[in-house]
Write a protein that holds these residues in place. Structure first.
Motif, PDB file in Angstrom:
ATOM      1  N   ARG A 131     -37.507  -8.986 -27.439  1.00 19.94           N
ATOM      2  CA  ARG A 131     -38.003  -9.358 -26.107  1.00 19.94           C
ATOM      3  C   ARG A 131     -38.445  -8.143 -25.323  1.00 19.94           C
ATOM      4  NH1 ARG A 131     -34.447 -13.157 -22.274  1.00 19.94           N
ATOM      5  NH2 ARG A 131     -35.046 -14.614 -23.937  1.00 19.94           N
ATOM      6  N   ARG A 132     -37.704  -7.050 -25.443  1.00 23.32           N
ATOM      7  CA  ARG A 132     -38.053  -5.836 -24.702  1.00 23.32           C
ATOM      8  C   ARG A 132     -39.428  -5.315 -25.128  1.00 23.32           C
ATOM      9  NH1 ARG A 132     -33.589  -1.259 -24.359  1.00 23.32           N
ATOM     10  NH2 ARG A 132     -32.606  -3.039 -23.306  1.00 23.32           N
ATOM     11  N   GLU A 133     -39.690  -5.371 -26.406  1.00 25.40           N
ATOM     12  CA  GLU A 133     -40.991  -4.908 -26.911  1.00 25.40           C
ATOM     13  C   GLU A 133     -42.111  -5.803 -26.420  1.00 25.40           C
ATOM     14  OE1 GLU A 133     -43.335  -4.458 -31.194  1.00 25.40           O
ATOM     15  OE2 GLU A 133     -41.129  -4.465 -31.138  1.00 25.40           O
ATOM     16  N   ARG A 134     -41.880  -7.118 -26.419  1.00 23.57           N
ATOM     17  CA  ARG A 134     -42.904  -8.049 -25.940  1.00 23.57           C
ATOM     18  C   ARG A 134     -43.168  -7.848 -24.447  1.00 23.57           C
ATOM     19  NH1 ARG A 134     -40.769 -13.325 -26.540  1.00 23.57           N
ATOM     20  NH2 ARG A 134     -38.856 -12.612 -27.514  1.00 23.57           N
ATOM     21  N   ALA A 135     -42.095  -7.630 -23.680  1.00 22.23           N
ATOM     22  CA  ALA A 135     -42.251  -7.424 -22.242  1.00 22.23           C
ATOM     23  C   ALA A 135     -43.030  -6.144 -21.950  1.00 22.23           C
ATOM     24  CB  ALA A 135     -40.885  -7.379 -21.576  1.00 22.23           C
ATOM     25  N   ALA A 136     -42.743  -5.088 -22.715  1.00 16.18           N
ATOM     26  CA  ALA A 136     -43.442  -3.814 -22.517  1.00 16.18           C
ATOM     27  C   ALA A 136     -44.920  -3.948 -22.851  1.00 16.18           C
ATOM     28  CB  ALA A 136     -42.800  -2.737 -23.383  1.00 16.18           C
ATOM     29  N   LYS A 137     -45.225  -4.697 -23.881  1.00 18.40           N
ATOM     30  CA  LYS A 137     -46.616  -4.904 -24.272  1.00 18.40           C
ATOM     31  C   LYS A 137     -47.372  -5.701 -23.214  1.00 18.40           C
ATOM     32  CE  LYS A 137     -49.447  -6.466 -28.150  1.00 18.40           C
ATOM     33  NZ  LYS A 137     -49.432  -7.072 -29.527  1.00 18.40           N
ATOM     34  N   ALA A 138     -46.710  -6.735 -22.672  1.00 16.92           N
ATOM     35  CA  ALA A 138     -47.333  -7.538 -21.626  1.00 16.92           C
ATOM     36  C   ALA A 138     -47.559  -6.708 -20.368  1.00 16.92           C
ATOM     37  CB  ALA A 138     -46.463  -8.757 -21.306  1.00 16.92           C
ATOM     38  N   ARG A 139     -46.589  -5.869 -20.030  1.00 18.95           N
ATOM     39  CA  ARG A 139     -46.709  -5.012 -18.856  1.00 18.95           C
ATOM     40  C   ARG A 139     -47.858  -4.030 -19.011  1.00 18.95           C
ATOM     41  NH1 ARG A 139     -45.922  -5.659 -13.918  1.00 18.95           N
ATOM     42  NH2 ARG A 139     -47.989  -4.782 -13.817  1.00 18.95           N
ATOM     43  N   ALA A 140     -48.009  -3.480 -20.207  1.00 21.68           N
ATOM     44  CA  ALA A 140     -49.101  -2.538 -20.462  1.00 21.68           C
ATOM     45  C   ALA A 140     -50.449  -3.225 -20.347  1.00 21.68           C
ATOM     46  CB  ALA A 140     -48.935  -1.920 -21.847  1.00 21.68           C
ATOM     47  N   ARG A 141     -50.528  -4.451 -20.823  1.00 14.33           N
ATOM     48  CA  ARG A 141     -51.786  -5.195 -20.750  1.00 14.33           C
ATOM     49  C   ARG A 141     -52.140  -5.530 -19.296  1.00 14.33           C
ATOM     50  NH1 ARG A 141     -52.613 -10.129 -24.812  1.00 14.33           N
ATOM     51  NH2 ARG A 141     -52.251  -8.369 -26.226  1.00 14.33           N
ATOM     52  N   ILE A 142     -51.125  -5.899 -18.511  1.00 12.70           N
ATOM     53  CA  ILE A 142     -51.352  -6.197 -17.099  1.00 12.70           C
ATOM     54  C   ILE A 142     -51.801  -4.948 -16.350  1.00 12.70           C
ATOM     55  CG2 ILE A 142     -50.188  -6.796 -14.938  1.00 12.70           C
ATOM     56  CD1 ILE A 142     -48.482  -8.771 -16.532  1.00 12.70           C
ATOM     57  N   ASP A 143     -51.130  -3.835 -16.605  1.00 17.70           N
ATOM     58  CA  ASP A 143     -51.494  -2.577 -15.941  1.00 17.70           C
ATOM     59  C   ASP A 143     -52.928  -2.171 -16.272  1.00 17.70           C
ATOM     60  OD1 ASP A 143     -49.009  -2.443 -14.804  1.00 17.70           O
ATOM     61  OD2 ASP A 143     -48.189  -1.022 -16.268  1.00 17.70           O
ATOM     62  N   ALA A 144     -53.323  -2.336 -17.536  1.00 18.21           N
ATOM     63  CA  ALA A 144     -54.678  -1.977 -17.945  1.00 18.21           C
ATOM     64  C   ALA A 144     -55.707  -2.871 -17.255  1.00 18.21           C
ATOM     65  CB  ALA A 144     -54.814  -2.088 -19.463  1.00 18.21           C
ATOM     66  N   ALA A 145     -55.394  -4.164 -17.133  1.00 18.74           N
ATOM     67  CA  ALA A 145     -56.314  -5.098 -16.496  1.00 18.74           C
ATOM     68  C   ALA A 145     -56.456  -4.798 -15.000  1.00 18.74           C
ATOM     69  CB  ALA A 145     -55.824  -6.534 -16.704  1.00 18.74           C
ATOM     70  N   LEU A 146     -55.336  -4.507 -14.330  1.00 18.32           N
ATOM     71  CA  LEU A 146     -55.386  -4.189 -12.909  1.00 18.32           C
ATOM     72  C   LEU A 146     -56.123  -2.880 -12.667  1.00 18.32           C
ATOM     73  CD1 LEU A 146     -51.806  -5.160 -11.670  1.00 18.32           C
ATOM     74  CD2 LEU A 146     -53.943  -6.423 -11.390  1.00 18.32           C
ATOM     75  N   ASN A 147     -55.928  -1.927 -13.548  1.00 13.47           N
ATOM     76  CA  ASN A 147     -56.632  -0.655 -13.430  1.00 13.47           C
ATOM     77  C   ASN A 147     -58.142  -0.858 -13.582  1.00 13.47           C
ATOM     78  OD1 ASN A 147     -56.628   2.386 -13.384  1.00 13.47           O
ATOM     79  ND2 ASN A 147     -57.538   2.067 -15.407  1.00 13.47           N
ATOM     80  N   ALA A 148     -58.545  -1.712 -14.521  1.00 15.12           N
ATOM     81  CA  ALA A 148     -59.960  -1.989 -14.737  1.00 15.12           C
ATOM     82  C   ALA A 148     -60.577  -2.710 -13.544  1.00 15.12           C
ATOM     83  CB  ALA A 148     -60.147  -2.816 -16.002  1.00 15.12           C
ATOM     84  N   SER A 149     -59.805  -3.569 -12.902  1.00 18.98           N
ATOM     85  CA  SER A 149     -60.336  -4.314 -11.755  1.00 18.98           C
ATOM     86  C   SER A 149     -60.246  -3.523 -10.450  1.00 18.98           C
ATOM     87  CB  SER A 149     -59.567  -5.631 -11.585  1.00 18.98           C
ATOM     88  OG  SER A 149     -58.228  -5.390 -11.178  1.00 18.98           O
ATOM     89  N   GLY A 150     -59.511  -2.410 -10.477  1.00 19.93           N
ATOM     90  CA  GLY A 150     -59.400  -1.570  -9.291  1.00 19.93           C
ATOM     91  C   GLY A 150     -58.459  -2.096  -8.228  1.00 19.93           C
TER      92      GLY A 150
END
Length: 266
Positions: A131-150
């Motif tokens: 679960r920890r690995e899945r949560a970290a992966k989801a968090r990284a994907r969210i951060d990347a998306a928010l960074n792309a959208s500014g």
């Protein structure tokens, strides 16, 4: 005959359309749309309000059936491969289709989108990971998306706990784009990009979408005024032959009306 969709592994999706049209119960939403754009292009769909811009966006993302002409997205023929096109595309800021819930917070929207992405886009094997690995992966994907959208959540009134109803117009647009990018689409479709934005906000919105396109994602954006360095297509364009035919029809009708008037006077 082999009906397997052609494979195209590029990050963005090439978009082709010829004579594209969608007809509904009240007539044609738009007709005669031609388009040719390479992967990673910024495509601006222009035209007056009511000319079928949103319908064109939905048709090119496999969410509305084509009535005339043909189109291809990443080599996938429409309307034959509508479901496949839906899987590689994402919608942002489309009224009545992908609207944000004003009562939910930014965090709730992000959490919901990440769960949906894991449920419908991820491999079932990912559920076997810790679960920890899945949560970290989801968090990284969210951060990347928010960074792309500014979207800088630290600058929001209550951070991630800010409700959508409390966001500014540009912040709402950024959040909607960020949510769409979580699924890592090859084609991002955004409706009403420049609606109710100031000149400065409009420039920021287009800068964001240019950056997304520069990262390789093809962007299809509905707008009232196309930006520079965009592939422009209009839903208000018609072949000259159609214009001449319509003019001739109107002239004939006027002549018939005049003849009827004269007959009445006689």
């Amino acid at each position: 005959m082999d009906t397997t969709p052609p494979k195209d592994t590029a990050r963005g999706a090439a978009v082709r359309a010829e004579g594209l049209g969608v007809e509904g119960a009240r007539g044609w939403a738009f007709r005669h749309l031609d388009l040719a754009a390479e992967p990673g292009a910024l495509i601006a769909v222009t035209g007056p309000s009511g000319s079928g811009r949103t319908c064109a966006l939905l048709a090119l993302t496999g969410r509305m059936r084509i009535s005339a002409g043909h189109a291809e997205v990443a080599g996938l023929r429409l309307p034959r491969h509508m479901s496949a096109v839906r899987r590689i595309s994402a919608l942002a800021h489309v009224p009545g289709v992908s609207e944000l819930d004003p009562a939910l917070t930014v965090a709730e929207h992000l959490r919901e989108r990440a769960l949906l992405d894991r449920r419908f886009s991820g491999s079932p094997l990912t559920l076997l990971r810790p679960r920890r690995e899945r949560a970290a992966k989801a968090r990284a994907r969210i951060d990347a998306a928010l960074n792309a959208s500014g979207l800088d959540v630290e600058e929001l009134p209550k951070g991630l706990r800010t409700s959508v109803r409390d966001l500014e117009r540009l912040e709402t647009l950024r959040l909607s784009v960020g949510l769409a990018l979580i699924g890592r689409p090859r084609l991002l479709a955004v409706d009403d990009v420049d609606l109710k934005l100031s000149d400065a906000e409009r420039e920021q919105a287009w800068a964001m979408l240019r950056a997304v396109a520069a990262d390789g994602v093809t962007v299809l954006a509905v707008c009232s005024q196309a930006p520079e360095q965009a592939v422009v297509v209009s839903t208000d364009e018609r072949p000259k032959a159609d214009d001449e035919a319509e003019t001739a029809t109107e002239t004939d009708k006027e002549g018939a009306d005049d003849a009827g008037t004269e007959a009445g006077r006689a």
